[in-house]
Write an enzyme that holds these catalytic residues in place. Structure first.
Site, PDB file in Angstrom:
ATOM      1  N   ASP A   1      47.582  40.854  44.949  1.00  7.20           N
ATOM      2  CA  ASP A   1      46.196  40.378  44.963  1.00  7.20           C
ATOM      3  C   ASP A   1      45.791  39.838  43.590  1.00  7.20           C
ATOM      4  O   ASP A   1      46.303  40.285  42.557  1.00  7.20           O
ATOM      5  CB  ASP A   1      45.268  41.534  45.376  1.00  7.20           C
ATOM      6  CG  ASP A   1      43.898  41.043  45.820  1.00  7.20           C
ATOM      7  OD1 ASP A   1      43.752  39.844  46.117  1.00  7.20           O
ATOM      8  OD2 ASP A   1      42.969  41.872  45.858  1.00  7.20           O
TER       9      ASP A   1
ATOM     10  N   ASN B   1      43.257  36.593  56.579  1.00  4.22           N
ATOM     11  CA  ASN B   1      43.227  35.502  55.601  1.00  4.22           C
ATOM     12  C   ASN B   1      42.974  34.121  56.220  1.00  4.22           C
ATOM     13  O   ASN B   1      42.695  33.161  55.507  1.00  4.22           O
ATOM     14  CB  ASN B   1      44.503  35.475  54.741  1.00  4.22           C
ATOM     15  CG  ASN B   1      44.574  36.600  53.714  1.00  4.22           C
ATOM     16  OD1 ASN B   1      45.657  37.111  53.416  1.00  4.22           O
ATOM     17  ND2 ASN B   1      43.431  36.989  53.153  1.00  4.22           N
TER      18      ASN B   1
HETATM   19  C1  IPE Z   1      45.001  41.427  50.822  1.00  2.00           C
HETATM   20  O1  IPE Z   1      44.283  40.696  49.884  1.00  2.00           O
HETATM   21  C2  IPE Z   1      45.948  40.530  51.568  1.00  2.00           C
HETATM   22  C3  IPE Z   1      47.085  40.026  50.803  1.00  2.00           C
HETATM   23  C4  IPE Z   1      47.386  40.348  49.577  1.00  2.00           C
HETATM   24  C5  IPE Z   1      47.935  39.110  51.505  1.00  2.00           C
HETATM   25  P1  IPE Z   1      42.831  40.104  50.229  1.00  2.00           P
HETATM   26  O2  IPE Z   1      42.372  39.424  49.000  1.00  2.00           O
HETATM   27  O3  IPE Z   1      42.890  39.324  51.474  1.00  2.00           O
HETATM   28  O4  IPE Z   1      41.999  41.454  50.514  1.00  2.00           O
HETATM   29  P2  IPE Z   1      40.440  41.732  50.436  1.00  2.00           P
HETATM   30  O5  IPE Z   1      39.762  40.676  51.255  1.00  2.00           O
HETATM   31  O6  IPE Z   1      40.054  41.661  48.999  1.00  2.00           O
HETATM   32  O7  IPE Z   1      40.296  43.117  50.978  1.00  2.00           O
HETATM   33  C1  IPE Z   2      46.203  37.235  46.875  1.00  2.00           C
HETATM   34  O1  IPE Z   2      45.335  36.641  46.006  1.00  2.00           O
HETATM   35  C2  IPE Z   2      46.911  36.255  47.780  1.00  2.00           C
HETATM   36  C3  IPE Z   2      46.452  36.286  49.174  1.00  2.00           C
HETATM   37  C4  IPE Z   2      45.599  37.117  49.715  1.00  2.00           C
HETATM   38  C5  IPE Z   2      46.989  35.277  50.055  1.00  2.00           C
HETATM   39  P1  IPE Z   2      43.862  36.228  46.434  1.00  2.00           P
HETATM   40  O2  IPE Z   2      43.883  34.843  46.933  1.00  2.00           O
HETATM   41  O3  IPE Z   2      43.267  37.227  47.352  1.00  2.00           O
HETATM   42  O4  IPE Z   2      43.117  36.271  45.026  1.00  2.00           O
HETATM   43  P2  IPE Z   2      41.689  36.848  44.710  1.00  2.00           P
HETATM   44  O5  IPE Z   2      41.652  38.255  45.231  1.00  2.00           O
HETATM   45  O6  IPE Z   2      40.707  35.967  45.426  1.00  2.00           O
HETATM   46  O7  IPE Z   2      41.573  36.793  43.235  1.00  2.00           O
HETATM   47 MG    MG Z   3      42.173  38.922  47.102  1.00  3.34          MG
END
Ligand code: IPE
Ligand code: IPE
Ligand code: MG
Length: 265
Positions: free
Chosen positions: A35, A83
């Site tokens: 994340d 997502n």
């Molecule tokens: C969790 O991250 C999913 C992945 C790392 C693929 P998200 O960024 O989607 O999670 P939330 O929305 O902060 O809980």
């Molecule tokens: C994790 O990084 C990757 C996926 C969930 C696909 P994020 O895209 O969630 O990055 P933040 O949490 O918005 O910084």
């Molecule tokens: Mg995230």
């Protein structure tokens, strides 16, 4: 060792403070919630997708390092069933990433003897993503080292629902009073392809400072050790992986029992 990571225009101190001991066992199965890609890019005034691109480089480094440390299974949460709520442009980019990743990294995976697996609702991925995944699995199927298990369009509740539905179908034709056991549920989950002793991650790491599970492996993490780091995924590196493992090595896992010393008393 003190290391610094940029976050919201200021640097947050992140200490790599759990010494890794190469003589102690490493977790057999490590699962990572990768994340913080978007924030990493936004901190640099870059579009969010630049963070996903950089995050792909981290995946390569961490895969190689985990394999060399002797980890048996590395599960990486790459795209959740939730997502899809993101803007189309970002989703499209994320669906192209496996194509670029495997295009550039399969030779290294073969060299490292790493076997690719993908768990998730892959049938709803775009065709080019499905094809990239299928090719990578095919090209690495003879490898006997670490399993690199991508959670792609994965969600734990949907996984459990699917497991229960398929179990129900199987047993209701066999018997009028069907019996369901934990082992049967375990086998029907998406980690069921792994040997029983490797299905549950021993260590779950989440980067970016968020301390939640976000629908990841809810059944399998019943007794996992959790490690949260403020480092954003593109900043995560082999030193921090060893830090997380170092923390794991210091923990006293009791599984509801007593630690060995207390048992003696
Ligand atoms: C969790 O991250 C999913 C992945 C790392 C693929 P998200 O960024 O989607 O999670 P939330 O929305 O902060 O809980
Ligand atoms: C994790 O990084 C990757 C996926 C969930 C696909 P994020 O895209 O969630 O990055 P933040 O949490 O918005 O910084
Ligand atoms: Mg995230």
């Amino acid at each position: 060792m003190l290391r610094f990571f940029p976050q919201k225009d200021k640097y947050i101190k992140e200490a790599a403070e759990h010494p890794f001991d190469a003589a102690l066992p490493v977790p057999k199965h490590i699962a990572i919630i990768m994340d913080g890609n978007g924030r990493w890019a936004q901190n640099r005034r870059l579009p969010r997708v630049a963070g996903h691109k950089e995050g792909m480089e981290t995946v390569k480094k961490i895969t190689t390092h985990a394999s060399r440390l002797g980890v048996n299974v590395l599960t990486l949460y790459a795209f959740s069933t939730e997502n899809w709520k993101r803007p189309n442009e970002e989703v499209d980019y994320l669906m192209q990433l496996p194509v670029d990743f495997f295009d550039t990294f399969v030779p290294e995976l073969i060299k490292e003897n790493v076997k690719v697996h993908v768990m998730g609702f892959t049938e709803s991925l775009p065709v080019h993503t499905q094809e990239a995944v299928r090719n990578a699995i095919e090209q690495t199927k003879g490898n006997t080292g670490m399993v690199l298990n991508f959670a792609l369009n994965y969600g734990s509740r949907a996984e459990m629902l699917q497991a229960v539905q398929s179990l129900y179908k199987e047993i209701s034709v066999e018997s009028e009073q069907p019996e369901i056991t934990e082992e049967m549920i375990d086998q029907h989950l998406m980690t069921g392809f792994l040997p029983a002793d490797l299905r549950d991650p021993e260590l779950v790491i989440r980067t970016s400072g968020e301390e939640r599970i976000s629908n990841f492996l809810l059944w399998q993490i019943a007794y996992s050790e959790l490690f949260f780091t403020k480092a954003l995924w593109p900043d995560f590196d082999p030193v921090l992986l060893e830090d997380a493992i170092g923390s794991f090595q210091q923990r006293n896992r009791r599984f509801g029992g007593l630690k060995p010393k207390e048992e003696e008393e």
